[in-house]
Structures are given as structure tokens and as C-alpha cells.
Design an enzyme around this catalytic site. Structure first.
Site, PDB file in Angstrom:
ATOM      1  N   CYS A  57      39.191  34.837  33.864  1.00 20.83           N
ATOM      2  CA  CYS A  57      39.340  35.266  32.576  1.00 20.83           C
ATOM      3  C   CYS A  57      40.597  35.237  32.149  1.00 20.83           C
ATOM      4  O   CYS A  57      41.428  36.030  32.650  1.00 20.83           O
ATOM      5  CB  CYS A  57      38.592  36.848  32.287  1.00 20.83           C
ATOM      6  SG  CYS A  57      39.365  37.490  30.936  1.00 20.83           S
ATOM      7  N   GLY A  58      40.955  34.245  30.835  1.00 18.39           N
ATOM      8  CA  GLY A  58      42.207  34.392  30.468  1.00 18.39           C
ATOM      9  C   GLY A  58      43.010  35.499  30.115  1.00 18.39           C
ATOM     10  O   GLY A  58      44.142  35.943  30.429  1.00 18.39           O
ATOM     11  N   HIS A  59      42.373  36.517  29.398  1.00 17.40           N
ATOM     12  CA  HIS A  59      42.795  37.865  28.931  1.00 17.40           C
ATOM     13  C   HIS A  59      43.204  38.696  30.068  1.00 17.40           C
ATOM     14  O   HIS A  59      44.047  39.402  30.152  1.00 17.40           O
ATOM     15  CB  HIS A  59      41.935  38.593  28.389  1.00 17.40           C
ATOM     16  CG  HIS A  59      41.686  37.953  26.686  1.00 17.40           C
ATOM     17  ND1 HIS A  59      42.891  37.725  25.946  1.00 17.40           N
ATOM     18  CD2 HIS A  59      40.626  37.675  26.125  1.00 17.40           C
ATOM     19  CE1 HIS A  59      42.429  37.262  24.903  1.00 17.40           C
ATOM     20  NE2 HIS A  59      41.052  37.195  24.790  1.00 17.40           N
ATOM     21  N   CYS A  60      42.333  38.618  31.204  1.00 18.61           N
ATOM     22  CA  CYS A  60      42.440  39.312  32.511  1.00 18.61           C
ATOM     23  C   CYS A  60      43.987  38.763  33.105  1.00 18.61           C
ATOM     24  O   CYS A  60      44.606  39.723  33.656  1.00 18.61           O
ATOM     25  CB  CYS A  60      41.501  39.372  33.404  1.00 18.61           C
ATOM     26  SG  CYS A  60      39.785  39.935  32.629  1.00 18.61           S
TER      27      CYS A  60
END
Length: 517
Positions: A57-60
Site C-alpha cells: 500500500c502506497g499510503h502505508c
């Protein structure tokens, strides 16, 4: 009891303690939780913030260093608050149990009970939110130097100056402070503190490091009045949209947002921003002005959501993010003068402005294939034809689940291509809108039965057999309900959908739907 028995019990007990201690791995101050140790960590600590994440996940990935930094800050302060993380792609049972529907999901556990995390994603924001949730709603300021340090501690700080801290107004401040997780509130009855901060007693002051520096509330000092006052003052007159400001924009109390699409390096930027900033003063507290820098590639998804292309810039669009159908409003003018913007927004607030519905042109070959192509301009004519049973897929071109469904939907079209009373259709909902149809996720499947005004949303399985049975049943046989999506973050769905093999529903991006345009 024999001595040897006591020794054995003691050894077993010590081993159990040792096993429990080493069982909780720690990475950069963050506890690594698994099914085996999750509950014990929650039970043994009064305060635990848990991040449920996916490695891809990019946000993670963006959150990880800030999350670790926050854990280190709390440890250095001697705080009893623990930060932990769970790889929800491995510990799927924990994800399900804790209602994880998007990555990252952060849950705050206080004495074993969980609530949603509502703060920002920078280390300071995380720490501030946690300290607010675990301490008093407002810091008691008794010394001038302490108050000066506090007032300078954050970009925005709210302080109440009251001769009597037991007054109705002082209690209203504390009540308002309870509803803000991301803002530090202070309270004082010291005249020395008021003098040091150049404030008057029996007022509330918002100290801010932008615009005019501070704002004063000296009337309507109620919890509601304070809330409205702070909502209008906690962000700049024109706030730029980015990862850091998004939670503040969409987690705030102002639901009507005017988006200004302009490249900050463009020739027109200075004039446009000067004009809209002047306009924003009139609508402070009612409409939030948000700058979308079109020079930034990541902002292209926001432009697409409003059906905008480069030739449309600079321009403005208006949206109320509280509404389920997120109605959009488009001005008839292109010249962004202060007068034009004011007239447009006055019309909106008075209820005279009609929502703008996007529509592509009707393709020449829209009905030449088994799956018919619908746009805003031909939707009612086709989907609401009462002589037909019409099954429509509302999709987004970037949606991974939609891409997975596409070949199955084409096969469904083949099954009914010769039917006289069944139409299988699809509509790109990022470029087309219909007044009375709300699309909250992608793909959304809706059935329009003949001889009826009913609209049936399909929630069954996504196999060809499931879909065919549903159509043949006239919209009654949903079979087994499909899986819930676990990826409702905008950038996750854009960057990572090709890696997601589930057949769920990707929600309209949170940053469009609420959360981040």
C-alpha cells in the site's frame, strides 16, 4: 505442596513471562502484532494505537517513517501510550475482527475498547492526537513563558482567556475542545498570561502561523459558536490540497468546498489566487477554498473526477462532500474575478444553483456490441425503458475490480445479445453522472426491471453464473453476497489495484468522497 513442585511451577511461570516478553517484536519503537500476541498487548496496555497495513500500500509506505517517529517521540516523553502495527494481509483474521476496510486503518484502543483514529499522518499530528485523547481537553496555562511556548507549539492553537474558569463560557471551551482531536486547546485565568499574549480576558483567540496571525471571538461563546469560529479560522483562507492537509480539509466541519484548479507556476496563478483569496474572506466559515495545483501529477485524479482536462485550467468547481451523491456545481463563466466567484457562491448558498451533471457525447457505436455503452445523455432513454430489463455496470477506468469484471461482463452481454427484453450495459461514472443515481463504489451494478420504477442494486457474486441467474430471475436472485472491499483509499486503488485479486467493490476514493478530493 512439595518444594520441587513449587520450583517447577516457578520455572514454568518465569518461562511464560519470558515467552510473552520476547513474543512481541519491536521495529523502530513500534510493536509488531500477530494473532498470537494481539490481545495480550491490548489487555496489558491502557492506550494502544494500532495500524493495520498492507506491505504494497502506497499510503502505508508513506506513513511508516512518520509512525515510527511518533513512537520514538512518545517513548522519549516517557508516555505509556504504545504504537503497534499489524500486517493485515498476513493476519487477515485480525483485520476482519477489527473491521478493516482500507489501508492503512488506524484504531485506538483505550482500556481494550477501540475507536477510529481521526488525526493526521505526520508524526506531530499523531502524537498530538494521542495526547489529546489521553489527557485533558485543554492545557491549563498558568505562566507567561509556558503560554508563549504553547501558543507557538503548533501552526494553529486555540486559547480561552477567562477570569472564572468555572464560568459557562469556560466550560463551553472545554466542550468544544473535546470535539477537536487535531488542535491543541489551552485555557487560562491569569491576567499576566493574557497580557503576555496580547489578549483580552473573556475572549477566545485562535493563534495561527498564516494569514492575519490570530483571530478573536468575544461573543457567542457557546460550544457551537466556538466550533463554528474555529472551523473558519483553523485553515488558511485558501488551503492547498496535499497529503498533509487532506485530513484537515475533509475532517473539518465545513462541508462545502470550492476547488480552484490552477498550476502554481502558470502565468495566471498569481491573479487567480489573489481574486479567490479576496472572495474567501466573505465566505469564511461557510465555504472552504481549496487550491488544487494542476502542476502536480498526482492531482490529475481530482481533475478527472470533475471531468476536467488541461484545456479547462484555470477554473473552479464546487462540491458538498457531506452529500451522498456529492453534487458538483460548475460556473457558467470562465473569468475568475472576485465578483464572479462571489455571485456564484451567493447563488449556491441561496439554493438557486443547479447541480452540474457530467456527460460524454453519445458514441456512434454505443449499441453495436452486446454490452451497450451509456453516457449521461442517453442513460434515461435506455436504462429507464420500461419495456426492457436493463442491467448496468457503473465503473471507473482505473478501478482494479472493474478491470477484473470486464471480461465477465462482456460474456454476460453475449448471453443476452439476442434477447428482446434484456439489455446489458455499462457507464463510465468518472465521466458521466445521472441525477437520481448514486454511485458510492466501483463497480456498482444496478438492475432496472421492466414495467417498474424500481432500481435494484446487485450485491451477489461476480461469476458469470451468478450474474446470469440474477438477470433471468428479474432481479430477485442475488445468490451469495460478494466480499467487502479492503481498499478504499484513493491512491491505493490507483497504484495497487493490479495487485488486488479480490472481487470486491472499490469505493469512490475517500479523498473524493470525503476524504481528499
Amino acid at each position: 505442596m512439595k518444594l520441587t513442585t513449587l520450583v517447577v511451577i516457578g520455572v514454568i511461570f518465569c518461562f511464560a513471562l519470558f515467552a510473552k516478553a520476547v513474543d512481541v517484536e519491536e521495529e523502530e519503537g513500534v510493536l509488531v502484532l500477530t494473532k498470537a500476541n494481539f490481545q495480550s498487548v491490548i489487555d496489558e496496555n491502557q492506550y494502544v494505537l494500532v495500524e493495520f497495513y498492507a506491505p504494497w500500500c502506497g499510503h502505508c509506505k508513506a506513513l511508516a517513517p512518520e509512525y515510527a517517529k511518533a513512537a520514538q517521540q512518545l517513548k522519549e516523553q516517557g508516555s505509556e501510550i504504545k504504537l503497534a502495527k499489524v500486517d493485515a494481509t498476513v493476519e487477515s483474521e485480525l483485520g476482519t475482527k477489527n473491521d478493516v476496510r482500507g489501508y492503512p486503518t488506524l484504531k485506538f484502543f483505550k482500556n481494550g475498547k477501540s475507536t477510529e483514529y481521526g488525526g493526521g499522518r505526520q508524526a506531530d499530528d499523531i502524537v498530538r492526537w494521542l495526547l489529546k485523547r489521553t489527557g485533558p481537553s485543554a492545557t491549563d496555562l498558568t505562566e507567561a513563558d509556558q503560554a508563549k511556548t504553547f501558543a507557538d507549539s503548533n501552526e494553529v492553537v486555540v486559547i480561552g482567556f477567562f477570569e472564572d474558569k468555572e464560568s459557562t463560557e469556560a466550560k463551553a471551551l472545554l466542550a468544544a475542545a473535546d470535539s477537536y482531536d487535531d488542535l491543541p486547546f489551552g485555557i487560562t485565568s491569569s491576567k499576566d498570561v493574557a497580557e503576555a499574549l496580547e489578549a483580552q480576558m473573556n475572549t477566545i483567540v485562535v493563534f495561527k502561523k498564516f494569514d492575519d496571525g490570530k483571530a478573536v471571538l468575544d461573543k457567542d461563546i457557546t460550544a457551537e459558536g466556538i466550533g463554528e469560529f474555529v472551523a473558519g479560522e483553523q485553515l488558511p483562507l485558501v488551503v492547498e490540497f496535499n497529503d498533509e492537509t487532506a485530513p484537515k480539509i475533509f475532517g473539518g466541519k465545513i462541508m462545502s468546498h470550492l476547488l480552484i484548479f490552477v498550476g502554481k507556476t502558470s502565468d495566471s496563478a498569481e491573479e487567480v489566487l489573489t481574486n479567490v483569496k479576496e472572495s474567501s474572506k466573505k465566505f469564511k466559515g461557510k465555504i472552504l477554498f481549496v487550491l488544487v495545483d494542476t502542476d502536480i501529477g498526482d492531482n490529475s485524479r481530482i481533475s478527472e473526477f470533475f471531468g476536467l482536462t488541461e484545456k479547462d485550467f484555470p477554473c473552479i468547481r464546487l462540491i458538498n462532500v457531506k452529500q451522498d451523491d456529492m453534487k458538483k456545481y460548475k460556473p457558467e463563466f470562465t473569468e475568475l474575478t472576485t465578483e464572479n466567484v462571489n455571485t456564484f457562491l451567493d447563488s449556491y448558498l441561496s439554493g438557486d444553483l443547479k447541480a452540474h451533471l457530467m456527460s460524454e457525447e453519445i458514441p456512434d457505436d454505443w449499441d453495436q456490441k452486446p454490452v451497450k455503452v451509456l453516457v449521461g445523455k442517453n442513460f434515461d432513454e435506455v436504462a429507464k425503458d420500461k419495456t426492457k430489463n436493463v442491467f448496468v455496470e457503473f465503473y471507473a477506468p482505473w478501478c482494479g475490480h472493474c478491470k477484473q469484471l470486464a471480461p465477465i461482463w462482456d460474456q454476460l452481454g453475449e448471453k443476452f445479445k439476442d434477447s428482446e427484453d434484456v439489455i446489458i450495459a455499462k457507464m463510465d461514472s468518472t465521466a458521466n453522472e445521472v441525477a437520481d443515481i448514486s454511485v458510492q463504489g466501483f463497480p456498482t451494478l444496478k438492475f432496472f426491471p421492466k414495467d417498474s420504477d424500481e432500481v435494484i442494486e446487485y450485491r451477489g457474486g461476480r461469476t458469470l453464473s451468478d450474474l446470469e441467474k440474477f438477470v433471468k430471475s428479474g432481479g430477485t436472485d442475488h445468490g451469495v453476497e460478494g466480499e467487502e472491499d479492503v481498499d478504499d483509499e484513493m491512491l491505493d486503488s490507483l497504484e495497487d489495484n493490479d495487485e488486488d485479486d479480490s472481487m470486491g467493490t472499490e469505493e469512490v476514493p475517500d479523498d473524493v468522497k470525503k476524504d481528499e478530493l
